[in-house]
Write an enzyme that holds these catalytic residues in place. Structure first.
Site, PDB file in Angstrom:
ATOM      1  N   CYS A   8     216.361  85.538  71.604  1.00 24.93           N
ATOM      2  CA  CYS A   8     215.700  86.379  70.584  1.00 24.93           C
ATOM      3  C   CYS A   8     214.591  87.055  71.423  1.00 24.93           C
ATOM      4  O   CYS A   8     214.638  87.001  72.640  1.00 24.93           O
ATOM      5  CB  CYS A   8     215.275  85.439  69.605  1.00 24.93           C
ATOM      6  SG  CYS A   8     214.235  84.185  69.827  1.00 24.93           S
ATOM      7  N   ASN A  11     211.802  83.837  71.990  1.00 23.85           N
ATOM      8  CA  ASN A  11     212.220  82.371  72.254  1.00 23.85           C
ATOM      9  C   ASN A  11     211.110  81.348  71.552  1.00 23.85           C
ATOM     10  O   ASN A  11     211.090  80.312  72.299  1.00 23.85           O
ATOM     11  CB  ASN A  11     212.342  82.172  73.928  1.00 23.85           C
ATOM     12  CG  ASN A  11     213.048  80.927  74.195  1.00 23.85           C
ATOM     13  OD1 ASN A  11     212.792  80.517  75.075  1.00 23.85           O
ATOM     14  ND2 ASN A  11     214.075  80.313  73.163  1.00 23.85           N
ATOM     15  N   CYS A  13     210.986  81.446  67.547  1.00 27.38           N
ATOM     16  CA  CYS A  13     211.477  81.050  66.314  1.00 27.38           C
ATOM     17  C   CYS A  13     212.923  80.933  66.137  1.00 27.38           C
ATOM     18  O   CYS A  13     213.267  79.911  65.720  1.00 27.38           O
ATOM     19  CB  CYS A  13     210.920  82.569  65.602  1.00 27.38           C
ATOM     20  SG  CYS A  13     209.329  82.750  65.492  1.00 27.38           S
ATOM     21  N   ARG A  14     213.660  81.831  66.444  1.00 26.24           N
ATOM     22  CA  ARG A  14     215.055  81.957  66.206  1.00 26.24           C
ATOM     23  C   ARG A  14     215.776  81.323  67.302  1.00 26.24           C
ATOM     24  O   ARG A  14     216.853  80.297  66.847  1.00 26.24           O
ATOM     25  CB  ARG A  14     215.784  83.556  65.983  1.00 26.24           C
ATOM     26  CG  ARG A  14     215.103  84.090  64.857  1.00 26.24           C
ATOM     27  CD  ARG A  14     215.453  85.667  64.776  1.00 26.24           C
ATOM     28  NE  ARG A  14     214.677  86.290  65.793  1.00 26.24           N
ATOM     29  CZ  ARG A  14     214.753  87.417  66.067  1.00 26.24           C
ATOM     30  NH1 ARG A  14     215.625  88.361  65.425  1.00 26.24           N
ATOM     31  NH2 ARG A  14     214.079  88.024  67.102  1.00 26.24           N
ATOM     32  N   SER A  15     215.853  81.514  68.553  1.00 28.01           N
ATOM     33  CA  SER A  15     216.719  80.898  69.495  1.00 28.01           C
ATOM     34  C   SER A  15     216.638  79.491  69.714  1.00 28.01           C
ATOM     35  O   SER A  15     217.469  78.767  70.053  1.00 28.01           O
ATOM     36  CB  SER A  15     216.777  81.815  70.868  1.00 28.01           C
ATOM     37  OG  SER A  15     215.441  81.990  71.389  1.00 28.01           O
ATOM     38  N   ASP A 121     214.126  88.661  62.344  1.00 29.53           N
ATOM     39  CA  ASP A 121     212.880  88.086  62.903  1.00 29.53           C
ATOM     40  C   ASP A 121     212.073  87.456  62.181  1.00 29.53           C
ATOM     41  O   ASP A 121     211.517  88.499  61.162  1.00 29.53           O
ATOM     42  CB  ASP A 121     212.175  89.039  63.595  1.00 29.53           C
ATOM     43  CG  ASP A 121     211.037  88.702  64.581  1.00 29.53           C
ATOM     44  OD1 ASP A 121     210.562  87.701  64.156  1.00 29.53           O
ATOM     45  OD2 ASP A 121     210.587  89.729  65.433  1.00 29.53           O
TER      46      ASP A 121
HETATM   47  P1  4NP Z   1     211.640  85.297  67.803  1.00 23.42           P
HETATM   48  O1  4NP Z   1     210.558  85.565  66.912  1.00 23.42           O
HETATM   49  O2  4NP Z   1     212.180  86.404  68.579  1.00 23.42           O
HETATM   50  O3  4NP Z   1     212.407  84.760  66.810  1.00 23.42           O
HETATM   51  O4  4NP Z   1     211.166  84.119  68.692  1.00 23.42           O
HETATM   52  C1  4NP Z   1     209.353  86.291  67.457  1.00 23.42           C
HETATM   53  C2  4NP Z   1     208.257  85.536  68.158  1.00 23.42           C
HETATM   54  C3  4NP Z   1     207.128  86.188  68.740  1.00 23.42           C
HETATM   55  C4  4NP Z   1     207.158  87.461  68.660  1.00 23.42           C
HETATM   56  C5  4NP Z   1     208.187  88.485  67.920  1.00 23.42           C
HETATM   57  C6  4NP Z   1     209.276  87.727  67.637  1.00 23.42           C
HETATM   58  N1  4NP Z   1     206.125  88.397  69.232  1.00 23.42           N
HETATM   59  O5  4NP Z   1     205.850  89.365  69.134  1.00 23.42           O
HETATM   60  O6  4NP Z   1     205.183  87.700  69.811  1.00 23.42           O
END
Ligand code: 4NP
Length: 154
Positions: A8, A11, A13-15, A121
């Site tokens: 994602c 790294n 939240c989702r992955s 996201d």
């Molecule tokens: P992820 O979510 O891609 O599912 O881990 C996010 C975590 C952090 C950020 C964006 C999306 N960020 O902009 O820091």
């Protein structure tokens, strides 16, 4: 044995949830899969998952002690399947140094869900968004496990 990498943006939240869910399902099914996750961004390298991902993962008996890392060129050689959460992840992975686009697939392509092609996201959302992400990834991981069990069945 197959090797699967969830990807994602951050790294956190989702992955990591994809990683935790597939590991739980593979262990329960006795299927030998090596699983990791990574982000296209580097802002959270070394961090534990977002507390909301840890909460929903732990509530569903997933180990959530992994640490964030960024995608690297060698991932395209090491992992048979690189599973992206959204179309932006796919685009970034296709342009990555050392990319092998033939290994990259959207998580939702392993499901029969026709409503959404992406795991959205949840970072700027609420806890309920993380519960929705969990449900989408649970569905995706069922499909991933089924497909891998078929491919690697003896
Ligand atoms: P992820 O979510 O891609 O599912 O881990 C996010 C975590 C952090 C950020 C964006 C999306 N960020 O902009 O820091």
């Amino acid at each position: 044995m197959s090797k699967v990498l969830f990807v994602c943006l951050g790294n956190i939240c989702r992955s990591p949830l994809g990683e935790g869910i597939l590991r739980k399902k593979a262990q329960a099914a006795g299927v030998d899969i090596e699983i990791d996750s990574a982000g296209t961004g580097d802002w959270h390298v070394g961090q534990l998952p977002d507390p909301r991902s840890i909460k929903v993962g732990k509530a569903n008996d997933c180990d959530m002690t992994m640490r964030a890392r960024q995608v690297r060129a060698s991932d395209f050689k090491e992992f048979d399947l690189i599973i992206a959460m959204d179309h932006a992840n796919v685009r970034d992975l296709e342009r990555w140094p050392g990319s092998d686009p033939s290994r990259v697939r959207l998580a939702m392509s392993f499901t029969e869900n026709t409503v959404t092609s992406e795991v959205p996201d949840p970072y700027y959302g609420e806890y309920s968004d993380f519960e929705s992400v969990y449900d989408l990834l649970d569905d995706a991981c069922e499909g991933i496990l089924a497909e891998l069990s078929e491919t690697y069945a003896r």
